[in-house]
Design a protein around this motif. Structure first.
Motif, PDB file in Angstrom:
ATOM      1  N   LEU A  18       0.822  -1.208   0.000  1.00 47.19           N
ATOM      2  CA  LEU A  18       0.000   0.000   0.000  1.00 47.19           C
ATOM      3  C   LEU A  18       0.857   1.259   0.000  1.00 47.19           C
ATOM      4  O   LEU A  18       0.638   2.177  -0.794  1.00 47.19           O
ATOM      5  N   TRP A  76     -12.328  -0.253  -5.306  1.00 41.24           N
ATOM      6  CA  TRP A  76     -10.885  -0.472  -5.143  1.00 41.24           C
ATOM      7  C   TRP A  76     -10.463  -1.739  -5.874  1.00 41.24           C
ATOM      8  O   TRP A  76      -9.434  -1.760  -6.560  1.00 41.24           O
ATOM      9  N   ALA A 187       0.665   4.336   6.261  1.00 40.76           N
ATOM     10  CA  ALA A 187       0.424   2.999   5.701  1.00 40.76           C
ATOM     11  C   ALA A 187       1.236   1.991   6.497  1.00 40.76           C
ATOM     12  O   ALA A 187       1.927   1.134   5.936  1.00 40.76           O
ATOM     13  N   ALA A 346      -4.107   4.790   5.706  1.00 43.92           N
ATOM     14  CA  ALA A 346      -4.378   3.761   4.693  1.00 43.92           C
ATOM     15  C   ALA A 346      -3.852   2.434   5.222  1.00 43.92           C
ATOM     16  O   ALA A 346      -2.731   2.024   4.919  1.00 43.92           O
ATOM     17  N   TYR A 347      -4.655   1.754   6.012  1.00 44.76           N
ATOM     18  CA  TYR A 347      -4.219   0.494   6.607  1.00 44.76           C
ATOM     19  C   TYR A 347      -5.432  -0.355   6.974  1.00 44.76           C
ATOM     20  O   TYR A 347      -6.577   0.090   6.896  1.00 44.76           O
ATOM     21  N   GLY A 353      -4.561  -6.752   0.701  1.00 49.65           N
ATOM     22  CA  GLY A 353      -3.751  -5.574   0.414  1.00 49.65           C
ATOM     23  C   GLY A 353      -3.381  -5.431  -1.048  1.00 49.65           C
ATOM     24  O   GLY A 353      -3.516  -4.356  -1.641  1.00 49.65           O
ATOM     25  N   SER A 357      -4.852  -2.571  -3.732  1.00 48.83           N
ATOM     26  CA  SER A 357      -3.792  -1.571  -3.595  1.00 48.83           C
ATOM     27  C   SER A 357      -3.942  -0.382  -4.537  1.00 48.83           C
ATOM     28  O   SER A 357      -3.847   0.776  -4.104  1.00 48.83           O
ATOM     29  N   ALA A 361      -4.998   3.307  -3.294  1.00 49.74           N
ATOM     30  CA  ALA A 361      -3.965   4.328  -3.485  1.00 49.74           C
ATOM     31  C   ALA A 361      -4.507   5.501  -4.302  1.00 49.74           C
ATOM     32  O   ALA A 361      -4.168   6.663  -4.039  1.00 49.74           O
TER      33      ALA A 361
END
Length: 378
Positions: A18, A76, A187, A346-347, A353, A357, A361
């Motif tokens: 990420l 996403w 992140a 962002a976690y 992930g 990603s 992002a």
């Protein structure tokens, strides 16, 4: 008309998939010139470190329930899948024929991901092994973390992004580096549970144990769908072939799905179970040309309320409820000066992930751009 880009300081905390993907999109932004520094305890050269998760991921796209329940997550996943699909010609991404078997009846029309993957179709009953009832075939993608993460780092370095190895204990430590007008992207994965100033107790690990094999006979991904995993045995069964220029014909055999288990030690009894379950699906694993290369144990960074991608402005110096914030090395006058730090979190992506990603992002980048534009209009 002026084409001068707006200059903006950006610090990315975390060099997992990420953090690196966010830094990559920021480095390529066409309307903001981000001056980017990546700070992390573990970097892409630390592929054997169990202190982070990205090296141990299956790193493919596979269907997960949250994508069908949350439209934001679905976006996403769609954006990430399309990006990775377009990268197949680079050799960093593998086009992955996949078969999913389930013990219950299934209809393609009921699958939230039916329009996301490629070439989806029902398997004929003769192609579904016992004791499973139905099966679905489709084409998806996988990457090899041992090559994909160093590629991202190399791309970033060529764009002028700098890297610093640092074990950050408190957001106060990054105060001077971020600066009064800078942006921090957090992140830090499971680190966000213990970094002072974040302290997100909703984060928890999901222990995953896998086996990396050299198996030229494996040319397709195999997934068993049993409500994602067996809650009694905490088993999840999958075979994920991956691309590889330096080490071709490898695959990940899995696995386990053990929520709130922090144990990173290898359990060979579990390894035996993983291998036997996968070999039942792919007998070529028992051939002479197949070899076990490595046993892996990693902790997926899950979060009770799902991934956290949002802005937060944090007052500095930190005022902790326990009044035990470590000294950050700054002069007293700087420590006492009240200001704030703009943080984009962002976690908490759990086992997804890689497959979220690029989409996540992109959202982080838009959040940052909006803040830059807002600052310009003040």
């Amino acid at each position: 008309m002026s084409t001068t880009k707006t200059e903006q300081s950006l610090v990315v905390l975390g060099a997992g998939v990420l953090g690196l993907t966010i830094a990559y999109l920021a480095a390529l932004a066409d309307d903001v010139s981000f001056n980017i520094k990546v700070i992390a305890r573990d970097l892409p050269e630390d592929m054997d470190s169990q202190a982070w998760t990205s090296p141990y991921a299956g790193a493919n796209w596979s269907p997960m329930a949250l994508g069908g329940e949350d439209e934001r997550v679905r976006q996403w996943e769609e954006k990430t899948f399309n990006k990775l699909w377009d990268m197949i010609p680079t050799g960093l991404v593998k086009l992955l024929p996949t078969k999913l078997y389930t013990a219950r009846g299934i209809n393609i029309s009921d699958l939230w991901w039916k329009d996301l993957v490629q070439n989806i179709r029902m398997l004929s009953p003769s192609d579904v092994p016992e004791p499973f009832k139905t099966g679905v075939a489709f084409d998806t993608v996988s990457v090899n973390p041992a090559e994909y993460l160093p590629w991202l780092q190399s791309e970033l370095t060529s764009c002028g992004v700098t890297f610093e190895r640092r074990n950050v204990r408190s957001l106060d430590e990054l105060r001077n580096l971020v600066g009064p007008d800078g942006i921090l992207v957090n992140a830090s994965s499971l680190g966000s549970r213990s970094i002072i100033g974040v302290e997100d107790t909703k984060l928890y690990p999901i222990r995953g144990q896998t086996i990396l094999v050299h198996a030229p006979g494996l040319q397709e991904c195999l997934l068993l769908l049993t409500k994602t995993w067996n809650p009694e045995t905490e088993e999840a069964t999958y075979i994920i072939p991956r691309p590889g220029k330096g080490q071709p014909d490898t695959a990940i055999l899995g696995g386990t799905f053990q929520p709130r288990n922090w144990d990173t030690s290898l359990n060979m009894q579990i390894a035996r179970g993983i291998f036997d379950r996968c070999a039942a699906l792919a007998p070529c694993l028992k051939s002479a040309e197949s070899k076990i290369l490595k046993h892996n144990v990693g902790l997926r960074p899950a979060r009770e309320e799902g991934p956290r991608v949002e802005l937060e402005r944090i007052a500095l110096p930190l005022q902790s409820t326990h009044d035990l914030v470590p000294w950050n090395g700054s002069h007293a006058s700087n420590c006492d000066r009240e200001e704030s730090m703009l943080v984009v979190h962002a976690y908490g992506f759990g086992p997804a992930g890689y497959q979220r990603s690029w989409g996540a992002a992109e959202e982080v980048l838009e959040l940052m751009k909006a803040q830059v534009a807002l600052k310009q209009n003040i």
